[in-house]
Design a protein around this motif. Sequence first.
Motif, PDB file in Angstrom:
ATOM      1  N   ILE A   1       0.865  -1.195   0.000  1.00  0.00           N
ATOM      2  CA  ILE A   1       0.000   0.000   0.000  1.00  0.00           C
ATOM      3  C   ILE A   1       0.898   1.242   0.000  1.00  0.00           C
ATOM      4  N   PRO A   2       0.648   2.219  -0.867  1.00  0.00           N
ATOM      5  CA  PRO A   2       1.462   3.441  -0.885  1.00  0.00           C
ATOM      6  C   PRO A   2       1.255   4.241   0.397  1.00  0.00           C
ATOM      7  N   ILE A   3       2.332   4.822   0.915  1.00  0.00           N
ATOM      8  CA  ILE A   3       2.235   5.619   2.136  1.00  0.00           C
ATOM      9  C   ILE A   3       1.262   6.787   1.954  1.00  0.00           C
ATOM     10  N   LYS A   4       1.182   7.323   0.725  1.00  0.00           N
ATOM     11  CA  LYS A   4       0.248   8.434   0.481  1.00  0.00           C
ATOM     12  C   LYS A   4      -1.202   7.992   0.729  1.00  0.00           C
ATOM     13  N   LYS A   5      -1.502   6.704   0.455  1.00  0.00           N
ATOM     14  CA  LYS A   5      -2.846   6.188   0.708  1.00  0.00           C
ATOM     15  C   LYS A   5      -3.080   6.039   2.206  1.00  0.00           C
ATOM     16  N   VAL A   6      -2.028   5.650   2.925  1.00  0.00           N
ATOM     17  CA  VAL A   6      -2.104   5.541   4.385  1.00  0.00           C
ATOM     18  C   VAL A   6      -2.476   6.902   4.977  1.00  0.00           C
ATOM     19  N   LYS A   7      -1.858   7.952   4.463  1.00  0.00           N
ATOM     20  CA  LYS A   7      -2.135   9.312   4.945  1.00  0.00           C
ATOM     21  C   LYS A   7      -3.585   9.706   4.677  1.00  0.00           C
ATOM     22  N   ILE A   8      -4.102   9.292   3.523  1.00  0.00           N
ATOM     23  CA  ILE A   8      -5.504   9.591   3.177  1.00  0.00           C
ATOM     24  C   ILE A   8      -6.444   8.943   4.189  1.00  0.00           C
ATOM     25  N   ILE A   9      -6.183   7.659   4.484  1.00  0.00           N
ATOM     26  CA  ILE A   9      -7.032   6.923   5.434  1.00  0.00           C
ATOM     27  C   ILE A   9      -6.969   7.574   6.811  1.00  0.00           C
ATOM     28  N   ARG A  10      -5.760   7.955   7.237  1.00  0.00           N
ATOM     29  CA  ARG A  10      -5.597   8.560   8.560  1.00  0.00           C
ATOM     30  C   ARG A  10      -6.238   9.940   8.636  1.00  0.00           C
ATOM     31  N   ASN A  11      -6.218  10.668   7.538  1.00  0.00           N
ATOM     32  CA  ASN A  11      -6.875  11.976   7.505  1.00  0.00           C
ATOM     33  C   ASN A  11      -8.388  11.841   7.631  1.00  0.00           C
ATOM     34  N   ILE A  12      -8.923  10.772   7.039  1.00  0.00           N
ATOM     35  CA  ILE A  12     -10.366  10.511   7.153  1.00  0.00           C
ATOM     36  C   ILE A  12     -10.729  10.273   8.610  1.00  0.00           C
ATOM     37  N   PHE A  13      -9.865   9.550   9.338  1.00  0.00           N
ATOM     38  CA  PHE A  13     -10.104   9.304  10.764  1.00  0.00           C
ATOM     39  C   PHE A  13     -10.113  10.607  11.552  1.00  0.00           C
TER      40      PHE A  13
END
Length: 210
Positions: A1-13
């Motif tokens: 999983i790209p780290i940029k996608k991880v950031k997107i998920i965490r921003n949603i939280f």
Amino acid sequence: IPIKKVKIIRNIFKKNKKKKSDYFNIIYAGNIGEAQDLKSLISHLNQDKKILRKMIERKIKIMIYGSGSQLFFIKKILEKDKFKKEGLISKVFSYEGLTSREEIFAKFSNADCLLLNLGLYNSLSMVVPTKIFEYCATPLPIIYNASGFTKNFIMGIDGTIHFDKFEPQSFFNAIKKSRNMVVDADKRTKFLKIFDSDLIYKKFAKHLFD
């Protein structure tokens, strides 16, 4: 999983404040096919009324999002149960429909725990499902059923608890443990950075052209 996608998920939280709930909400999201074999988990739980009553007493809810070849059978079990006098399994499990990846991340923000389940095929004991990386982008505990290399790999991730899908007591114990589990976000981040797909592709390309 790209780290940029991880950031997107965490921003949603961060954007979605968790709604207050009297229930302990567990989410399963993704394919509902033979490889995931949710039918076996639900079928075995449906035979253990004692465990189901305990789950209802403790207000445990398990919501399923997705679609696949086993969905028909799972919906049949739940719908048939609703017409029974006691109707236990349908008070614990509910099917919530097919949801986009973007929408499901928002759903995660209102969950207390995530569920991962795999079928007992030799091939599935030697692969790591992509879903685990998406789950790890959240601060939520993960209860999972897997075998072989896959089981051991996931076991090394902070905030994961293994259960045996054929043993309702094992499943219930995993849920109980998850209720008191605090996930170490730093450990999850370090884990995800190791498997950053963008970085892996760059290293692979460099290896090919060097």
